[in-house]
Design a protein around this motif. Sequence first.
Motif, PDB file in Angstrom:
ATOM      1  N   LEU A 269      42.093  38.160  23.008  1.00  0.00           N
ATOM      2  CA  LEU A 269      42.439  39.502  22.567  1.00  0.00           C
ATOM      3  C   LEU A 269      43.420  40.093  23.568  1.00  0.00           C
ATOM      4  N   VAL A 270      44.539  40.603  23.080  1.00  0.00           N
ATOM      5  CA  VAL A 270      45.548  41.230  23.936  1.00  0.00           C
ATOM      6  C   VAL A 270      45.713  42.678  23.497  1.00  0.00           C
ATOM      7  N   LEU A 271      45.653  43.580  24.473  1.00  0.00           N
ATOM      8  CA  LEU A 271      45.697  45.010  24.188  1.00  0.00           C
ATOM      9  C   LEU A 271      46.777  45.677  25.025  1.00  0.00           C
ATOM     10  N   ASN A 272      47.503  46.587  24.411  1.00  0.00           N
ATOM     11  CA  ASN A 272      48.473  47.421  25.122  1.00  0.00           C
ATOM     12  C   ASN A 272      47.856  48.803  25.280  1.00  0.00           C
ATOM     13  N   THR A 273      47.528  49.184  26.507  1.00  0.00           N
ATOM     14  CA  THR A 273      46.774  50.415  26.758  1.00  0.00           C
ATOM     15  C   THR A 273      47.552  51.369  27.657  1.00  0.00           C
ATOM     16  N   ASP A 274      46.892  52.489  27.968  1.00  0.00           N
ATOM     17  CA  ASP A 274      47.502  53.469  28.869  1.00  0.00           C
ATOM     18  C   ASP A 274      47.813  52.874  30.234  1.00  0.00           C
ATOM     19  N   SER A 275      47.047  51.867  30.656  1.00  0.00           N
ATOM     20  CA  SER A 275      47.251  51.253  31.971  1.00  0.00           C
ATOM     21  C   SER A 275      48.107  49.996  31.897  1.00  0.00           C
ATOM     22  N   LEU A 328      45.612  29.751  30.103  1.00  0.00           N
ATOM     23  CA  LEU A 328      45.298  30.764  31.112  1.00  0.00           C
ATOM     24  C   LEU A 328      46.570  31.258  31.795  1.00  0.00           C
ATOM     25  N   VAL A 329      47.545  30.378  31.950  1.00  0.00           N
ATOM     26  CA  VAL A 329      48.839  30.813  32.506  1.00  0.00           C
ATOM     27  C   VAL A 329      49.549  31.756  31.528  1.00  0.00           C
ATOM     28  N   ILE A 330      49.410  31.507  30.217  1.00  0.00           N
ATOM     29  CA  ILE A 330      49.943  32.459  29.237  1.00  0.00           C
ATOM     30  C   ILE A 330      49.336  33.839  29.468  1.00  0.00           C
ATOM     31  N   GLU A 331      48.010  33.887  29.608  1.00  0.00           N
ATOM     32  CA  GLU A 331      47.348  35.176  29.824  1.00  0.00           C
ATOM     33  C   GLU A 331      47.808  35.813  31.132  1.00  0.00           C
ATOM     34  N   LYS A 332      47.927  35.001  32.177  1.00  0.00           N
ATOM     35  CA  LYS A 332      48.369  35.502  33.475  1.00  0.00           C
ATOM     36  C   LYS A 332      49.767  36.112  33.389  1.00  0.00           C
ATOM     37  N   THR A 333      50.614  35.522  32.570  1.00  0.00           N
ATOM     38  CA  THR A 333      51.998  35.988  32.445  1.00  0.00           C
ATOM     39  C   THR A 333      52.093  37.241  31.589  1.00  0.00           C
ATOM     40  N   ILE A 334      51.222  37.362  30.603  1.00  0.00           N
ATOM     41  CA  ILE A 334      51.271  38.500  29.675  1.00  0.00           C
ATOM     42  C   ILE A 334      50.816  39.798  30.315  1.00  0.00           C
ATOM     43  N   VAL A 335      49.763  39.746  31.126  1.00  0.00           N
ATOM     44  CA  VAL A 335      49.094  40.969  31.558  1.00  0.00           C
ATOM     45  C   VAL A 335      49.855  41.690  32.663  1.00  0.00           C
ATOM     46  N   ASP A 336      49.503  42.962  32.844  1.00  0.00           N
ATOM     47  CA  ASP A 336      50.039  43.758  33.943  1.00  0.00           C
ATOM     48  C   ASP A 336      49.081  43.715  35.125  1.00  0.00           C
ATOM     49  N   VAL A 337      49.553  44.202  36.269  1.00  0.00           N
ATOM     50  CA  VAL A 337      48.707  44.218  37.462  1.00  0.00           C
ATOM     51  C   VAL A 337      47.726  45.375  37.365  1.00  0.00           C
ATOM     52  N   SER A 338      46.592  45.224  38.048  1.00  0.00           N
ATOM     53  CA  SER A 338      45.575  46.268  38.052  1.00  0.00           C
ATOM     54  C   SER A 338      46.087  47.512  38.774  1.00  0.00           C
ATOM     55  N   ASP A 341      43.994  47.705  42.172  1.00  0.00           N
ATOM     56  CA  ASP A 341      44.308  46.788  43.258  1.00  0.00           C
ATOM     57  C   ASP A 341      45.387  45.838  42.758  1.00  0.00           C
ATOM     58  N   SER A 342      46.589  45.970  43.264  1.00  0.00           N
ATOM     59  CA  SER A 342      47.737  45.232  42.737  1.00  0.00           C
ATOM     60  C   SER A 342      47.690  43.739  43.049  1.00  0.00           C
ATOM     61  N   ARG A 343      46.707  43.296  43.836  1.00  0.00           N
ATOM     62  CA  ARG A 343      46.564  41.859  44.075  1.00  0.00           C
ATOM     63  C   ARG A 343      45.992  41.155  42.846  1.00  0.00           C
ATOM     64  N   PHE A 344      45.382  41.936  41.965  1.00  0.00           N
ATOM     65  CA  PHE A 344      44.682  41.356  40.831  1.00  0.00           C
ATOM     66  C   PHE A 344      45.286  41.833  39.515  1.00  0.00           C
ATOM     67  N   LEU A 345      45.031  41.075  38.470  1.00  0.00           N
ATOM     68  CA  LEU A 345      45.674  41.294  37.177  1.00  0.00           C
ATOM     69  C   LEU A 345      44.702  41.881  36.171  1.00  0.00           C
ATOM     70  N   GLN A 346      45.260  42.427  35.091  1.00  0.00           N
ATOM     71  CA  GLN A 346      44.438  43.011  34.041  1.00  0.00           C
ATOM     72  C   GLN A 346      43.987  41.937  33.044  1.00  0.00           C
ATOM     73  N   PHE A 347      43.409  40.901  33.610  1.00  0.00           N
ATOM     74  CA  PHE A 347      42.688  39.915  32.818  1.00  0.00           C
ATOM     75  C   PHE A 347      41.220  40.312  32.862  1.00  0.00           C
ATOM     76  N   PHE A 348      40.627  40.520  31.686  1.00  0.00           N
ATOM     77  CA  PHE A 348      39.251  41.000  31.587  1.00  0.00           C
ATOM     78  C   PHE A 348      38.396  39.873  31.022  1.00  0.00           C
ATOM     79  N   PRO A 349      37.604  39.203  31.864  1.00  0.00           N
ATOM     80  CA  PRO A 349      36.761  38.129  31.342  1.00  0.00           C
ATOM     81  C   PRO A 349      35.732  38.679  30.356  1.00  0.00           C
ATOM     82  N   SER A 350      35.607  38.056  29.202  1.00  0.00           N
ATOM     83  CA  SER A 350      34.598  38.509  28.250  1.00  0.00           C
ATOM     84  C   SER A 350      33.194  38.295  28.800  1.00  0.00           C
ATOM     85  N   SER A 351      33.053  37.356  29.738  1.00  0.00           N
ATOM     86  CA  SER A 351      31.828  37.208  30.531  1.00  0.00           C
ATOM     87  C   SER A 351      32.269  37.196  31.989  1.00  0.00           C
ATOM     88  N   GLU A 352      32.070  38.338  32.671  1.00  0.00           N
ATOM     89  CA  GLU A 352      32.664  38.537  33.997  1.00  0.00           C
ATOM     90  C   GLU A 352      31.685  38.193  35.117  1.00  0.00           C
TER      91      GLU A 352
END
Length: 374
Positions: A269-275, A328-338, A341-352
């Motif tokens: 699931l890919v979402l375009n949000t306020d962040s 997973l590299v596709i997901e890494k490339t699509i998302v924006d940074v958090s 904390d800019s070291r991490f990405l806006q990948f949200f594990p469905s089971s975190e």
Amino acid sequence: MSIAERLVTEPLAIPRPATTAPFARIDTFDKALTAPGGYGARLRACRTAALDFKREFAVGGRPDSVRTHDLISLPYPTRYGLFRAAISPTPFVTISNRMLIVRWTDSDGTKRTLLFEPSDHELDSYTPYFAELQRYTPGPLRNLFVTAHTDVLSACRAAGVDPAEVDYLAFDHLHTQDVRRWLGTTRPQADISPERAVSAAFPNAKLLAQREELEAMADLHPFQRPWYQPGTFVDLPPEKILPLDGSVLLGPGVALISTPGHAMGNQSLVLNTDSGIWAISENAIATECLTPEHSKIPGLSGSTRSWGHEVVLNANTIETTYEQYNSLVIEKTIVDVSQQDSRFLQFFPSSELTGALLNPGTSPTFTHRAIRHG
């Protein structure tokens, strides 16, 4: 009863609807996922396709709202969740499964609601692998390792969502899933309601799943069987299933993209949000698995540096590991940074991955815990 005794080994008559889902196809990844020249060439093609998709998706609108709800926290083998990387002596990590409620407005003004990962954790526990695991954590002992936060229907009530308003149900893949209570059945079910067919808790909802995975469930490979409950799909109403053939745009800022590897029909699931842009799947169990160089989990940064890996997979099944890495590299490339904390990405594990005293050396460096938009 052992895992082997629980497995279905004969082909099943799972409904195979011929319906074409009423969504715009996204063909950006089609050639990349099958590019000639091997998986290395496909990795480069996938990265390029992901950049192309991100540019278009970022200007394509946003959903009305996104909310997340914790369902259950449970143990999961470390060797699966932190594939070959962690050096913790503990055999298990803790993961928290979460459901997303996504709402948007179609171009014609129709309001839509999607439940992503609406896991029925009571019935899902009968999946052969987890049923076997429960043999070693009976009764009160199980409460030390498993925490049920809420269930799907209670989460909907808390969010003010009428079950009749739900249009779509979707999962990143169909491992463990039993959706009979959500979609209803065409015949009585002895293990749920022996006297009558099960009525649908979500009477107007349809299941969105990749056609390839739905068809594969009818005749599973031995490597796949411990993770599925194919018999629970036999009596689902065919009209309640919408097969997808690849990536689709569901609505403004809401897409399901094909990310095969963890399972044949894996989708994110890919979402375009306020962040910014998020990707949600189970291809990894922590966002730091996409930037392991910043992880403080013992072993992650060193292992990936030694092997030249840029991501750490959630590899409980190794259907096609190369494909999962590329996905997973596709997901890494699509998302924006958090934004936290800019070291991490806006990948949200469905089971975190979730820290637990019983699992030393596996606490995450950073967690999202929730997505809130609109």
